[in-house]
Design a protein around this motif. Structure first.
Motif, mmCIF file in Angstrom:
data_model
loop_
_atom_site.group_PDB
_atom_site.id
_atom_site.type_symbol
_atom_site.label_atom_id
_atom_site.label_comp_id
_atom_site.label_asym_id
_atom_site.label_seq_id
_atom_site.Cartn_x
_atom_site.Cartn_y
_atom_site.Cartn_z
ATOM 1 N N LEU A 1 33.865 62.918 64.684
ATOM 2 C CA LEU A 1 34.056 62.767 66.128
ATOM 3 C C LEU A 1 34.072 64.128 66.818
ATOM 4 O O LEU A 1 33.471 64.314 67.882
ATOM 5 C CB LEU A 1 35.359 62.011 66.392
ATOM 6 C CG LEU A 1 35.719 61.776 67.859
ATOM 7 C CD1 LEU A 1 34.653 60.926 68.540
ATOM 8 C CD2 LEU A 1 37.085 61.106 67.981
ATOM 9 N N VAL A 2 34.733 65.093 66.207
ATOM 10 C CA VAL A 2 34.797 66.443 66.803
ATOM 11 C C VAL A 2 33.409 67.084 66.839
ATOM 12 O O VAL A 2 32.993 67.666 67.851
ATOM 13 C CB VAL A 2 35.783 67.323 66.004
ATOM 14 C CG1 VAL A 2 35.704 68.774 66.485
ATOM 15 C CG2 VAL A 2 37.201 66.795 66.154
ATOM 16 N N LEU A 3 32.663 66.954 65.740
ATOM 17 C CA LEU A 3 31.320 67.540 65.697
ATOM 18 C C LEU A 3 30.398 66.876 66.718
ATOM 19 O O LEU A 3 29.589 67.553 67.366
ATOM 20 C CB LEU A 3 30.743 67.398 64.278
ATOM 21 C CG LEU A 3 31.422 68.249 63.206
ATOM 22 C CD1 LEU A 3 30.810 67.953 61.838
ATOM 23 C CD2 LEU A 3 31.290 69.735 63.535
ATOM 24 N N ASP A 4 30.507 65.546 66.866
ATOM 25 C CA ASP A 4 29.681 64.857 67.871
ATOM 26 C C ASP A 4 30.019 65.326 69.278
ATOM 27 O O ASP A 4 29.140 65.512 70.122
ATOM 28 C CB ASP A 4 29.886 63.340 67.761
ATOM 29 C CG ASP A 4 29.204 62.762 66.534
ATOM 30 O OD1 ASP A 4 28.365 63.470 65.941
ATOM 31 O OD2 ASP A 4 29.524 61.623 66.167
ATOM 32 N N THR A 5 31.318 65.511 69.541
ATOM 33 C CA THR A 5 31.733 65.966 70.870
ATOM 34 C C THR A 5 31.186 67.358 71.155
ATOM 35 O O THR A 5 30.664 67.636 72.251
ATOM 36 C CB THR A 5 33.269 65.973 70.965
ATOM 37 O OG1 THR A 5 33.768 64.670 70.669
ATOM 38 C CG2 THR A 5 33.712 66.387 72.357
ATOM 39 N N ILE A 6 31.297 68.267 70.173
ATOM 40 C CA ILE A 6 30.776 69.628 70.360
ATOM 41 C C ILE A 6 29.260 69.597 70.540
ATOM 42 O O ILE A 6 28.702 70.302 71.393
ATOM 43 C CB ILE A 6 31.164 70.501 69.157
ATOM 44 C CG1 ILE A 6 32.692 70.668 69.095
ATOM 45 C CG2 ILE A 6 30.482 71.872 69.238
ATOM 46 C CD1 ILE A 6 33.168 71.405 67.864
ATOM 47 N N SER A 7 28.587 68.746 69.756
ATOM 48 C CA SER A 7 27.125 68.655 69.847
ATOM 49 C C SER A 7 26.692 68.169 71.224
ATOM 50 O O SER A 7 25.791 68.743 71.845
ATOM 51 C CB SER A 7 26.597 67.716 68.761
ATOM 52 O OG SER A 7 25.212 67.518 68.900
ATOM 53 N N ALA B 1 28.407 68.288 73.994
ATOM 54 C CA ALA B 1 28.745 69.301 75.010
ATOM 55 C C ALA B 1 27.704 70.420 75.022
ATOM 56 O O ALA B 1 27.285 70.882 76.092
ATOM 57 C CB ALA B 1 30.138 69.866 74.727
ATOM 58 N N GLY B 2 27.276 70.850 73.843
ATOM 59 C CA GLY B 2 26.251 71.896 73.774
ATOM 60 C C GLY B 2 24.930 71.438 74.363
ATOM 61 O O GLY B 2 24.276 72.178 75.116
ATOM 62 N N LEU B 3 24.529 70.198 74.034
ATOM 63 C CA LEU B 3 23.277 69.673 74.578
ATOM 64 C C LEU B 3 23.348 69.525 76.098
ATOM 65 O O LEU B 3 22.366 69.799 76.802
ATOM 66 C CB LEU B 3 22.966 68.321 73.931
ATOM 67 C CG LEU B 3 22.591 68.354 72.445
ATOM 68 C CD1 LEU B 3 22.462 66.941 71.894
ATOM 69 C CD2 LEU B 3 21.291 69.113 72.247
ATOM 70 N N THR B 4 24.504 69.089 76.588
ATOM 71 C CA THR B 4 24.666 68.964 78.043
ATOM 72 C C THR B 4 24.556 70.321 78.716
ATOM 73 O O THR B 4 23.910 70.468 79.769
ATOM 74 C CB THR B 4 26.027 68.328 78.363
ATOM 75 O OG1 THR B 4 26.121 67.062 77.708
ATOM 76 C CG2 THR B 4 26.199 68.140 79.853
ATOM 77 N N LEU B 5 25.164 71.345 78.110
ATOM 78 C CA LEU B 5 25.099 72.694 78.677
ATOM 79 C C LEU B 5 23.659 73.209 78.702
ATOM 80 O O LEU B 5 23.203 73.778 79.704
ATOM 81 C CB LEU B 5 25.984 73.639 77.858
ATOM 82 C CG LEU B 5 26.016 75.094 78.323
ATOM 83 C CD1 LEU B 5 26.559 75.193 79.748
ATOM 84 C CD2 LEU B 5 26.862 75.950 77.374
#
Length: 289
Positions: A18-24, A26-30
């Protein structure tokens, strides 16, 4: 006395996922926002006054929206003529590129002739030559043929693409040979096989090549700048530079014109989106030799 109900804890691997998906995400959105920011800035400057475009500090949104800038940019210069010229040039180059690339790709993928691999390597080697180095030789050839300031002079030098031949060749190699062998047994010619079997099965790659070619020529600035002398054959990129005069530069009209010029490319991408999704796999390097 009431018993306390414990909520089940998630396994550690699910929490880590879940943490890795959230970071991924967020990075893609940025990254997506970074890519969209130039488009947002262009549209934002297209609907504000010219004095506000270069204001310091810059403002993300205009203080007063001037939607009439689009109509003013269209009417101040013959933008309809620029659009027509761009359609003629980009559309003609796209059609010729698809035809020539299909024929070349089929020859490199299916036909056996002496020196095929060497010719293919030399053909692909032209991809490493920057277009700037070809400008002078192409200009001399076009000038000798008397094609300066003509549609033919703008279209023909841009209508042959080794990239297109390579892209389609890789896709043609993935098509089963049994289909061709069955057609050959039935008496079909090579050209008939290409038109009736190979082309219909290669629409994803052809759609992708069409989009790349059309947008590339739609935005081409260097070659039209060299071979066009006046407004009669000027394309949109050349037309946008005409907002720069001795009295100053109308940045808001340039941004309004640039926004309008993006519409055909966006419409074409929407129309071809299904083919593009399928054609994306072409870049993954499938196919053999």
């Amino acid at each position: 006395m009431t018993a306390r109900v414990r909520t089940p804890r998630k396994p550690p691997h699910q929490t880590r996922t879940l943490v890795l998906d959230t970071i991924s995400h967020a990075g893609l959105t940025l990254v997506a926002l970074l890519f969209l920011f130039p488009f947002f800035w262009m549209v934002s400057n297209a609907v504000r006054g010219n004095n506000e475009v270069l204001a310091v500090p810059p403002r993300f949104l205009p203080t007063e929206y001037q939607w009439g800038n689009f109509a003013e940019a269209w009417l101040r210069l013959p933008f309809g003529k620029f659009f027509l010229n761009s359609f003629i040039v980009a559309g003609s180059v796209t059609v010729i590129t698809i035809i020539v690339s299909s024929l070349a790709a089929y020859a490199f993928a299916r036909l056996k002739f002496p020196g095929r691999e060497s010719i293919l390597v030399a053909y692909l080697g032209t991809l490493m030559i920057p277009q700037v180095m070809l400008v002078i030789p192409l200009f001399l050839i076009v000038s000798r043929l008397g094609l300066i300031n003509t549609y033919q002079g703008m279209i023909l030098p841009m209508a042959f693409s080794s990239f297109g031949a390579f892209l389609l060749r890789q896709f043609f190699l993935s098509i089963p040979k049994e289909l061709e062998e069955a057609a050959l047994i039935d008496g079909a010619s090579r050209l008939r096989i290409l038109i009736s079997i190979i082309i219909p099965l290669s629409l994803p790659a052809i759609g992708l090549l069409s989009l790349f070619t059309f947008i590339g020529q739609w935005n081409n600035f260097l070659w039209p700048l060299i071979v066009v002398n006046g407004m009669d054959h000027a394309t949109l990129p050349l037309g946008l530079t005409m907002f720069q005069t001795q009295q100053g530069t109308s940045w808001n009209y340039i941004m309004a014109g640039a926004t309008l010029s993006m519409i055909p490319g966006i419409v074409l991408a929407i129309i071809l989106q299904q083919l593009i999704y399928k054609g994306i796999t072409v870049g993954s390097g499938f196919g053999g030799r």
